[in-house]
Write a protein that holds these residues in place. Structure first.
Motif, mmCIF file in Angstrom:
data_model
loop_
_atom_site.group_PDB
_atom_site.id
_atom_site.type_symbol
_atom_site.label_atom_id
_atom_site.label_comp_id
_atom_site.label_asym_id
_atom_site.label_seq_id
_atom_site.Cartn_x
_atom_site.Cartn_y
_atom_site.Cartn_z
ATOM 1 N N LEU A 170 0.855 -1.191 0.000
ATOM 2 C CA LEU A 170 0.000 0.000 0.000
ATOM 3 C C LEU A 170 0.885 1.232 0.000
ATOM 4 O O LEU A 170 1.727 1.392 0.898
ATOM 5 C CB LEU A 170 -0.894 0.010 1.241
ATOM 6 C CG LEU A 170 -1.852 -1.176 1.392
ATOM 7 C CD1 LEU A 170 -2.566 -1.101 2.741
ATOM 8 C CD2 LEU A 170 -2.863 -1.201 0.264
ATOM 9 N N TYR B 239 -8.145 4.574 -1.167
ATOM 10 C CA TYR B 239 -8.052 3.616 -0.050
ATOM 11 C C TYR B 239 -9.423 3.183 0.462
ATOM 12 O O TYR B 239 -9.515 2.207 1.202
ATOM 13 C CB TYR B 239 -7.227 4.211 1.095
ATOM 14 C CG TYR B 239 -5.739 4.253 0.804
ATOM 15 C CD1 TYR B 239 -5.062 3.105 0.385
ATOM 16 C CD2 TYR B 239 -5.010 5.425 0.966
ATOM 17 C CE1 TYR B 239 -3.695 3.131 0.124
ATOM 18 C CE2 TYR B 239 -3.643 5.459 0.707
ATOM 19 C CZ TYR B 239 -2.993 4.309 0.287
ATOM 20 O OH TYR B 239 -1.643 4.334 0.040
ATOM 21 N N LEU C 200 2.855 -2.202 3.851
ATOM 22 C CA LEU C 200 2.614 -0.818 3.464
ATOM 23 C C LEU C 200 3.899 -0.020 3.530
ATOM 24 O O LEU C 200 4.835 -0.366 4.247
ATOM 25 C CB LEU C 200 1.564 -0.202 4.385
ATOM 26 C CG LEU C 200 1.836 -0.371 5.873
ATOM 27 C CD1 LEU C 200 2.492 0.862 6.452
ATOM 28 C CD2 LEU C 200 0.536 -0.670 6.603
#
Ligand code: AMP
Length: 363
Positions: free
Chosen positions: A22, A66, A84
């Motif tokens: 992410l 997101y 992430l």
């Protein structure tokens, strides 16, 4: 392939598997490059423009918000585990993905590291020092906190701050009401100003088995609130260095943390260490590990996320400088230096304050 359903069931994902990341910036880029070396594919999920620093070196890219849960579900289906590079992903996003795939560091860790007051409370609970602090939700609370903590003090937004953004120093005589209004938030923290002699950080990795591998404490020098130089190791007494590592390891263990964690600290004149901030991801002060350590922070993250044993952190003294804004125009100087390791992040346009790349020298 058999896919584990939930977070801690983790298990080993062998090379050939796909790691989801992410966030699409340089931290993801360097993680993807390290993961690719081990034979993994990387799929980046970013709300920003397509073809960013991470996507340029990835096998696949999803560009979506997101909170686009259809896109998140498809992303989860396409990867074997998720990590992430951007610590402020919404908790709902992290929880949605963690219910579908191994997700490290866990949403519970992010809930602590995303909120300065939660982070400081956790650190203090372990008996480690921070600057004196108080949660502040109104001008009245700010005035009360200033009476208790004194001036100078630093007022910070409680969430989403980075590189000195969302911060204001309050000096004796300053108008607290004006500073409170300028921060435009009702969720803040007031910290006593620490007259530190040095800023140090410890970057460590913690595996799914609880094993910890820490790089040595390094010294970080800032320019305009942005990291400009990291010196490895920090020139601190060995007892202070050992204490810094012990604190970082205790914090990681307390959080049952899996992945790479950076702990930023202030060293005071009398040799005490105050924890300033935790970063739940590879950290700029760990970039030197690409050439300066047997296993880089980025490879450690790939190993931890995939349930592999962590690598050796044998290291050599090093120095890293960031190339910020126009500094990147000096690249010919660094490619001509036989001792310099130049990294450029593939960002198309130079902007003041933007991290464009870095250079490492191993001594
Ligand atoms: P932060 O966003 O909390 O990492 O703060 C950015 C930088 O501001 C730090 O690296 C320090 O140089 C400085 N700073 C932050 N908090 C304090 C404090 N309580 N006392 C002194 N300097 C601070």
């Amino acid at each position: 392939m058999n896919r584990p359903a939930s977070n801690r069931s983790g298990g080993e994902i062998p090379p050939g598997g796909t790691i989801g990341i992410l966030g699409g910036g340089q931290l993801g880029r360097m993680t993807a490059m390290a993961a690719a070396r081990l034979g993994y594919r990387v799929h980046v999920f970013t709300p920003e423009d397509s073809g960013g620093p991470c996507a340029q070196v990835c096998a696949a890219e999803t560009v979506a918000a997101y909170d686009d849960f259809a896109a998140l579900a498809a992303f989860a289906d396409a990867v074997d585990a998720v990590t992430l590079e951007f610590e402020n992903v919404p908790l709902a996003t992290a929880e949605f993905l963690a219910a579908r795939r191994p997700f490290f560091p866990s949403p519970a860790c992010l809930a602590v590291t995303q909120v300065r007051t939660a982070e400081k409370a956790e650190v203090n609970k372990l008996g480690f020092a921070t600057a004196p602090w108080a949660a502040v939700a109104s001008l009245e609370e700010l005035n009360r906190a200033l009476e208790k903590i004194g001036r100078p003090a630093v007022l910070k937004t409680n969430r989403f701050g980075y590189d000195g953004k969302g911060q204001a120093k309050i000096m004796p005589g300053d108008d607290a009401a004006r500073i409170w209004a300028s921060l435009k938030t009702d969720d803040a923290i007031l910290e006593g100003f620490v007259d530190f002699i040095r800023e140090v950080s410890v970057v460590l990795a913690r595996g799914q088995d609880g094993a910890i591998a820490a790089f040595p404490p390094v010294e970080n020098r800032h320019r305009d609130h942005i990291l400009s130089e990291t010196i490895v190791p920090a020139d601190i007494p060995s007892g202070v260095a050992a204490e810094a590592e012990r604190m970082a390891a205790a914090i990681a263990t307390d959080l049952d943390y899996v992945g790479v964690l950076a702990v930023e600290m202030f060293e005071t004149r009398d040799g005490r260490l105050l924890v300033n901030e935790l970063a739940p991801r590879p950290h700029n002060s760990g970039h030197w590990t690409i050439e300066g350590a047997a296993t880089s922070q980025f490879e450690q993250l790939a190993r931890a996320v995939c349930g592999l044993p962590l690598g050796s952190v044998a290291w050599q003294p090093a120095r890293m400088i960031n190339l910020i804004g126009d500094d990147a125009l000096d690249w010919p100087k660094y490619v001509a230096d036989p001792k310099a390791h130049l990294h450029l992040y593939g960002k198309p346009d130079i902007r003041p304050g933007r991290k464009m790349g870095h250079v490492t020298w191993v001594r």
